[in-house]
Design a protein around this motif. Structure first.
Motif, PDB file in Angstrom:
ATOM      1  N   MET A  21     -10.027 -13.273  -5.235  1.00 38.79           N
ATOM      2  CA  MET A  21     -10.493 -13.219  -6.623  1.00 38.79           C
ATOM      3  C   MET A  21     -12.014 -13.204  -6.696  1.00 38.79           C
ATOM      4  O   MET A  21     -12.604 -12.519  -7.540  1.00 38.79           O
ATOM      5  CB  MET A  21      -9.922 -14.403  -7.404  1.00 38.79           C
ATOM      6  N   VAL A  22     -12.671 -13.954  -5.815  1.00 44.71           N
ATOM      7  CA  VAL A  22     -14.134 -13.950  -5.774  1.00 44.71           C
ATOM      8  C   VAL A  22     -14.652 -12.579  -5.388  1.00 44.71           C
ATOM      9  O   VAL A  22     -15.649 -12.091  -5.932  1.00 44.71           O
ATOM     10  CB  VAL A  22     -14.645 -15.026  -4.795  1.00 44.71           C
ATOM     11  N   ASP A  23     -13.964 -11.921  -4.453  1.00 46.64           N
ATOM     12  CA  ASP A  23     -14.360 -10.580  -4.043  1.00 46.64           C
ATOM     13  C   ASP A  23     -14.250  -9.601  -5.213  1.00 46.64           C
ATOM     14  O   ASP A  23     -15.112  -8.738  -5.406  1.00 46.64           O
ATOM     15  CB  ASP A  23     -13.481 -10.112  -2.883  1.00 46.64           C
ATOM     16  N   ASN A  67     -17.341  -7.530  -7.217  1.00 47.17           N
ATOM     17  CA  ASN A  67     -17.370  -6.094  -7.512  1.00 47.17           C
ATOM     18  C   ASN A  67     -17.653  -5.828  -8.979  1.00 47.17           C
ATOM     19  O   ASN A  67     -18.326  -4.851  -9.331  1.00 47.17           O
ATOM     20  CB  ASN A  67     -16.041  -5.461  -7.122  1.00 47.17           C
ATOM     21  N   LEU A  68     -17.131  -6.681  -9.874  1.00 44.96           N
ATOM     22  CA  LEU A  68     -17.367  -6.502 -11.295  1.00 44.96           C
ATOM     23  C   LEU A  68     -18.818  -6.774 -11.653  1.00 44.96           C
ATOM     24  O   LEU A  68     -19.403  -6.099 -12.505  1.00 44.96           O
ATOM     25  CB  LEU A  68     -16.446  -7.430 -12.096  1.00 44.96           C
ATOM     26  N   LEU A  69     -19.418  -7.768 -11.003  1.00 44.22           N
ATOM     27  CA  LEU A  69     -20.798  -8.114 -11.299  1.00 44.22           C
ATOM     28  C   LEU A  69     -21.793  -7.137 -10.681  1.00 44.22           C
ATOM     29  O   LEU A  69     -22.874  -6.913 -11.208  1.00 44.22           O
ATOM     30  CB  LEU A  69     -21.103  -9.534 -10.797  1.00 44.22           C
ATOM     31  N   THR A 126     -25.010 -14.081  -4.426  1.00 47.09           N
ATOM     32  CA  THR A 126     -24.785 -14.948  -3.264  1.00 47.09           C
ATOM     33  C   THR A 126     -24.111 -16.247  -3.686  1.00 47.09           C
ATOM     34  O   THR A 126     -23.274 -16.792  -2.957  1.00 47.09           O
ATOM     35  CB  THR A 126     -26.117 -15.247  -2.566  1.00 47.09           C
ATOM     36  N   LEU A 127     -24.453 -16.740  -4.880  1.00 45.21           N
ATOM     37  CA  LEU A 127     -23.843 -17.969  -5.383  1.00 45.21           C
ATOM     38  C   LEU A 127     -22.347 -17.798  -5.574  1.00 45.21           C
ATOM     39  O   LEU A 127     -21.556 -18.691  -5.231  1.00 45.21           O
ATOM     40  CB  LEU A 127     -24.513 -18.365  -6.702  1.00 45.21           C
ATOM     41  N   ILE A 128     -21.936 -16.659  -6.112  1.00 44.46           N
ATOM     42  CA  ILE A 128     -20.508 -16.407  -6.328  1.00 44.46           C
ATOM     43  C   ILE A 128     -19.764 -16.359  -4.996  1.00 44.46           C
ATOM     44  O   ILE A 128     -18.671 -16.913  -4.853  1.00 44.46           O
ATOM     45  CB  ILE A 128     -20.316 -15.108  -7.116  1.00 44.46           C
ATOM     46  N   ALA A 168     -22.754 -29.479  -5.954  1.00 43.03           N
ATOM     47  CA  ALA A 168     -23.819 -28.931  -6.807  1.00 43.03           C
ATOM     48  C   ALA A 168     -25.144 -28.750  -6.063  1.00 43.03           C
ATOM     49  O   ALA A 168     -25.825 -27.734  -6.276  1.00 43.03           O
ATOM     50  CB  ALA A 168     -24.010 -29.830  -8.032  1.00 43.03           C
ATOM     51  N   PRO A 169     -25.564 -29.684  -5.205  1.00 43.45           N
ATOM     52  CA  PRO A 169     -26.833 -29.457  -4.490  1.00 43.45           C
ATOM     53  C   PRO A 169     -26.841 -28.199  -3.634  1.00 43.45           C
ATOM     54  O   PRO A 169     -27.888 -27.552  -3.487  1.00 43.45           O
ATOM     55  CB  PRO A 169     -26.961 -30.716  -3.615  1.00 43.45           C
ATOM     56  N   VAL A 170     -25.686 -27.826  -3.078  1.00 40.08           N
ATOM     57  CA  VAL A 170     -25.605 -26.601  -2.273  1.00 40.08           C
ATOM     58  C   VAL A 170     -25.870 -25.392  -3.163  1.00 40.08           C
ATOM     59  O   VAL A 170     -26.660 -24.497  -2.813  1.00 40.08           O
ATOM     60  CB  VAL A 170     -24.229 -26.492  -1.603  1.00 40.08           C
ATOM     61  N   TYR A 171     -25.219 -25.351  -4.332  1.00 38.17           N
ATOM     62  CA  TYR A 171     -25.434 -24.250  -5.263  1.00 38.17           C
ATOM     63  C   TYR A 171     -26.872 -24.240  -5.773  1.00 38.17           C
ATOM     64  O   TYR A 171     -27.484 -23.177  -5.919  1.00 38.17           O
ATOM     65  CB  TYR A 171     -24.479 -24.382  -6.454  1.00 38.17           C
TER      66      TYR A 171
END
Length: 341
Positions: free
Chosen positions: A323-325, A329-331, A262-264, A217-220
């Motif tokens: 899946m993240v990629d 693209n959707l966001l 960037t978070l995603i 969590a601290p990284v995010y």
């Protein structure tokens, strides 16, 4: 007639503008998929060669120290180690594609079946850890970014840095002492399947997931805080403030989404850290997951099991990044309009 003639070029231009959108997105996805397939091939080769790089005789590691040459040769024949390297790799890769990772020479059980039995535990742990990380990071990151430079920002950022500096096993021990031994709120060990008891499942995995989340969590948080602070300096945010929008509307409607790209991406990359942490956490909390299975394989010198687990972890990491990629693209639909040249 002139109106129709004038509108025709306009319609043609609109059509030319709209047509490449979906093919461009598909081509981008195709290139990404080919890239990931190439990574999987390289990973499979590296995983297979992992056994070849071990010092000493692999077959001899499954026998006693005073084993004769005949006994070693018999084990090599049984495990197929007497065949050429390329032939063994093709046979192993073909079996792996069919979902068969072979049998453990130590326990005799199917490696694929053993991993399939333990994989749901690890996947649930990683999912809960990601959710807890976001629950912790999102509100604190937004507040710190909005109050950049304030005392509250310094307190949140300092706390995040201190939490990040503590390894998983230290957080695990502290949480067991506080929430399990002193307060007696949660169990320290054990696992309850979700289908058996959803509440029991959440209870049994809360401490391990929180242990992982306290490091992730601290990284995010720090990344989101930086992106929020940067986004709030954009011109369209100034325009939104001039229109009289509330701080809540500006943060949630206009600042959070562009700040989350960037978070995603980091969440996908960070799966590797979560998997590495799960190896420690599953052993600490006695969870029957893949991470603990990997540790047990190393202790038993069950190298074929270790090989199978490493391959599954690598494939999982690659698929999650795919899946993240797609989510990225959707966001951010602008990626679908990028030129492929």
């Amino acid at each position: 007639m002139q109106g129709k003639a004038a509108s025709a070029p306009h319609q043609e231009a609109v059509t030319r503008h709209r047509t490449p959108v979906m093919p461009a997105a598909l081509r981008r996805f195709g290139r990404r998929l080919l890239h990931l397939l190439a990574v999987l091939v390289i990973v499979s080769i590296a995983t297979f060669l992992m056994l070849e790089l071990l010092p000493g005789n692999l077959a001899g590691s499954f026998l006693h120290e005073n084993a004769s040459a005949a006994e070693v040769a018999a084990i090599e024949t049984e495990l197929g180690l007497d065949k050429p390297l390329a032939e063994r790799f093709l046979a192993w890769a073909g079996s792996a594609l069919r979902g068969n990772l072979g049998q453990s020479p130590v326990s005799g059980e199917s490696i694929s079946a053993a991993i399939a039995e333990r994989l749901p535990v690890t996947l649930q742990l990683l999912l809960y850890a990601q959710l807890l990380s976001l629950v912790i990071a999102l509100p604190l990151g937004i507040i710190a970014g909005y109050r950049e430079g304030s005392t509250l920002d310094r307190v949140i950022s300092g706390g995040a840095l201190g939490s990040l500096a503590m390894p998983h096993f230290v957080w695990g021990i502290l949480l067991i002492l506080l929430l399990s031994i002193w307060l007696d709120w949660l169990p320290a060990t054990g696992y309850v399947p979700f289908l058996e008891s959803p509440l029991g499942n959440l209870t049994s995995l809360f401490l391990p997931a929180l242990t992982l989340a306290m490091v992730e969590a601290p990284v995010y948080l720090r990344l989101l805080r930086s992106d929020i602070a940067s986004t709030l300096q954009e011109d369209y945010i100034i325009v939104a403030r001039a229109k009289g929008l509330s701080d809540r509307q500006i943060l949630l409607r206009h600042a959070l989404r562009p700040s989350s790209f960037t978070l995603i991406t980091l969440m996908g990359i960070n799966i590797g850290n979560l998997i590495g942490g799960s190896v420690i956490v599953e052993s600490l909390f006695a969870l029957p997951g893949v991470g603990r299975f990997l540790v047990e394989g190393v202790i038993r010198r069950d190298f074929f099991t270790v090989q199978g687990v490493v391959l599954v972890i690598a494939v999982t990491f690659v698929l999650v990044n795919l899946m993240v990629d797609l989510a990225y693209n959707l966001l951010d639909p602008r990626l679908s309009h990028d030129s492929t040249h």
